[in-house]
Enzyme design. Sequence first.
Site, PDB file in Angstrom:
ATOM      1  N   ASP A 106       2.582  -8.902   9.337  1.00 23.13           N
ATOM      2  CA  ASP A 106       1.125  -9.097   9.278  1.00 23.13           C
ATOM      3  C   ASP A 106       0.863 -10.600   9.253  1.00 23.13           C
ATOM      4  O   ASP A 106       0.488 -11.164   8.224  1.00 23.13           O
ATOM      5  CB  ASP A 106       0.559  -8.405   8.041  1.00 23.13           C
ATOM      6  CG  ASP A 106       0.757  -6.904   8.099  1.00 23.13           C
ATOM      7  OD1 ASP A 106       0.199  -6.272   8.995  1.00 23.13           O
ATOM      8  OD2 ASP A 106       1.507  -6.372   7.265  1.00 23.13           O
ATOM      9  N   MET A 124       0.849  -1.195   0.000  1.00 23.39           N
ATOM     10  CA  MET A 124       0.000   0.000   0.000  1.00 23.39           C
ATOM     11  C   MET A 124       0.890   1.252   0.000  1.00 23.39           C
ATOM     12  O   MET A 124       0.439   2.342   0.350  1.00 23.39           O
ATOM     13  CB  MET A 124      -0.944  -0.014   1.202  1.00 23.39           C
ATOM     14  CG  MET A 124      -1.904  -1.206   1.174  1.00 23.39           C
ATOM     15  SD  MET A 124      -3.461  -0.935   2.003  1.00 23.39           S
ATOM     16  CE  MET A 124      -2.905  -0.671   3.675  1.00 23.39           C
ATOM     17  N   HIS A 133       9.037   1.343   3.423  1.00 27.02           N
ATOM     18  CA  HIS A 133      10.132   1.418   4.388  1.00 27.02           C
ATOM     19  C   HIS A 133      11.033   0.199   4.159  1.00 27.02           C
ATOM     20  O   HIS A 133      10.789  -0.605   3.229  1.00 27.02           O
ATOM     21  CB  HIS A 133       9.593   1.482   5.828  1.00 27.02           C
ATOM     22  CG  HIS A 133       8.572   0.440   6.140  1.00 27.02           C
ATOM     23  ND1 HIS A 133       8.870  -0.895   6.156  1.00 27.02           N
ATOM     24  CD2 HIS A 133       7.237   0.523   6.413  1.00 27.02           C
ATOM     25  CE1 HIS A 133       7.790  -1.588   6.459  1.00 27.02           C
ATOM     26  NE2 HIS A 133       6.780  -0.756   6.605  1.00 27.02           N
ATOM     27  N   GLN A 161     -10.326  -2.640   2.609  1.00 22.11           N
ATOM     28  CA  GLN A 161      -9.804  -3.274   3.831  1.00 22.11           C
ATOM     29  C   GLN A 161      -9.782  -2.315   5.023  1.00 22.11           C
ATOM     30  O   GLN A 161      -9.292  -2.662   6.087  1.00 22.11           O
ATOM     31  CB  GLN A 161      -8.432  -3.897   3.582  1.00 22.11           C
ATOM     32  CG  GLN A 161      -7.297  -2.929   3.334  1.00 22.11           C
ATOM     33  CD  GLN A 161      -6.019  -3.653   2.912  1.00 22.11           C
ATOM     34  OE1 GLN A 161      -5.881  -4.084   1.761  1.00 22.11           O
ATOM     35  NE2 GLN A 161      -5.075  -3.812   3.825  1.00 22.11           N
ATOM     36  N   GLY A 171      11.256  -2.549   5.537  1.00 21.85           N
ATOM     37  CA  GLY A 171      10.543  -3.841   5.552  1.00 21.85           C
ATOM     38  C   GLY A 171      10.050  -4.192   4.154  1.00 21.85           C
ATOM     39  O   GLY A 171      10.222  -5.324   3.680  1.00 21.85           O
ATOM     40  N   HIS A 172       9.451  -3.217   3.466  1.00 25.23           N
ATOM     41  CA  HIS A 172       8.982  -3.471   2.094  1.00 25.23           C
ATOM     42  C   HIS A 172      10.166  -3.764   1.165  1.00 25.23           C
ATOM     43  O   HIS A 172      10.093  -4.647   0.312  1.00 25.23           O
ATOM     44  CB  HIS A 172       8.267  -2.239   1.535  1.00 25.23           C
ATOM     45  CG  HIS A 172       7.003  -1.861   2.234  1.00 25.23           C
ATOM     46  ND1 HIS A 172       6.889  -0.742   3.016  1.00 25.23           N
ATOM     47  CD2 HIS A 172       5.784  -2.458   2.264  1.00 25.23           C
ATOM     48  CE1 HIS A 172       5.666  -0.651   3.483  1.00 25.23           C
ATOM     49  NE2 HIS A 172       4.969  -1.684   3.064  1.00 25.23           N
TER      50      HIS A 172
HETATM   51  O1  PAF Z   1      -0.054  -5.648   3.684  1.00 20.27           O
HETATM   52  C1  PAF Z   1      -0.489  -4.772   2.927  1.00 20.27           C
HETATM   53  O2  PAF Z   1       0.181  -3.779   2.622  1.00 20.27           O
HETATM   54  C2  PAF Z   1      -1.874  -4.912   2.326  1.00 20.27           C
HETATM   55  O3  PAF Z   1      -2.750  -5.485   3.241  1.00 20.27           O
HETATM   56  C3  PAF Z   1      -1.903  -5.664   0.986  1.00 20.27           C
HETATM   57  C4  PAF Z   1      -1.426  -7.097   1.138  1.00 20.27           C
HETATM   58  C5  PAF Z   1      -1.017  -4.946  -0.008  1.00 20.27           C
HETATM   59  C6  PAF Z   1      -3.322  -5.710   0.437  1.00 20.27           C
HETATM   60  O4  PAF Z   1      -3.830  -4.428   0.232  1.00 20.27           O
END
Ligand code: PAF
Length: 283
Positions: A150, A30, A34, A61, A36-37
């Site tokens: 997550d 999303m 950072h 969500q 982590g991504h």
């Molecule tokens: O973890 C996230 O950033 C979101 O929940 C995802 C998996 C991109 C779905 O919108």
Amino acid sequence: MQIVKTIPALQAALKIWRQAGEIIAFVPTMGNLHDGHLKLVEDAKNRANRVVVSIFVNPSQFGAGEDFDSYPRTEQEDQQKLQEIDTDLLFMPTIAEMYRPNAQTVVSVTGISDQYCGASRPGHFSGVATIVCKLFNIVQPDIAVFGEKDFQQLAVIREMVRDLNMPVDIRSVATVREASGLAMSSRNNYLGAEEKNLAALLYQSLCTARDAVLTGNQANSEIERQAMCFLQGAGFQPDYFSICRRQDLRAAAPEDAELVILAAAKLGKTRLIDNISFMRQLQ
Ligand code: PAF
């Protein structure tokens, strides 16, 4: 790095790679990227010839009154970070591109979505499962990489992929932490300086609880109760603190060896989640 905003443009790029027999890994995000991504992207690069990242703040969500509007959007910085690590393609669709106005279909992964974050955020995991399912159908990746931060989301996605026979290999990457132990998260941006120091206590509480489980002198319910009290005393509003078995997130029983402790707590207006995974030796 190619940047595309429409599904046809994305699929045209993917077709060329697929025809060349290249393996495609996908990292859905999303945005507000950072370290982590970036670890997820690095992992994806090690597993595939091409890496596709999506940035889409998915409205379905977020519940009413949650932070959809204020969720940090940092497109320019994100693009630069992805460029620097040689991402092949960034998909940045609009809401209209992703959702037909009268769409009737949602994906709901019952059971595993119902507890913990699912209980506090009704509809959250069906929003996640629906968008991830749509993104998988659009990108058709060989591999998709998610963060273990997550943990429940990862379990929901794994379940969906198994139940719906989706031909994608789900991989996970360990949580990246600040020096204080605080798990990196886009929502950490909401914390003031003092709150950020306090926030590290969430991970400390998980480490303490893990050590107590491994010592084996207390019932899990007592360890959970003490952790909730500790967090409350430190200024959090704890939501849940649960010692679970890793495979299905049910409450851990004495015969379970692979465990995860899941926790969520609010600090001021910020909802934080974290977890710790570990093994115990069975007698
Ligand atoms: O973890 C996230 O950033 C979101 O929940 C995802 C998996 C991109 C779905 O919108």
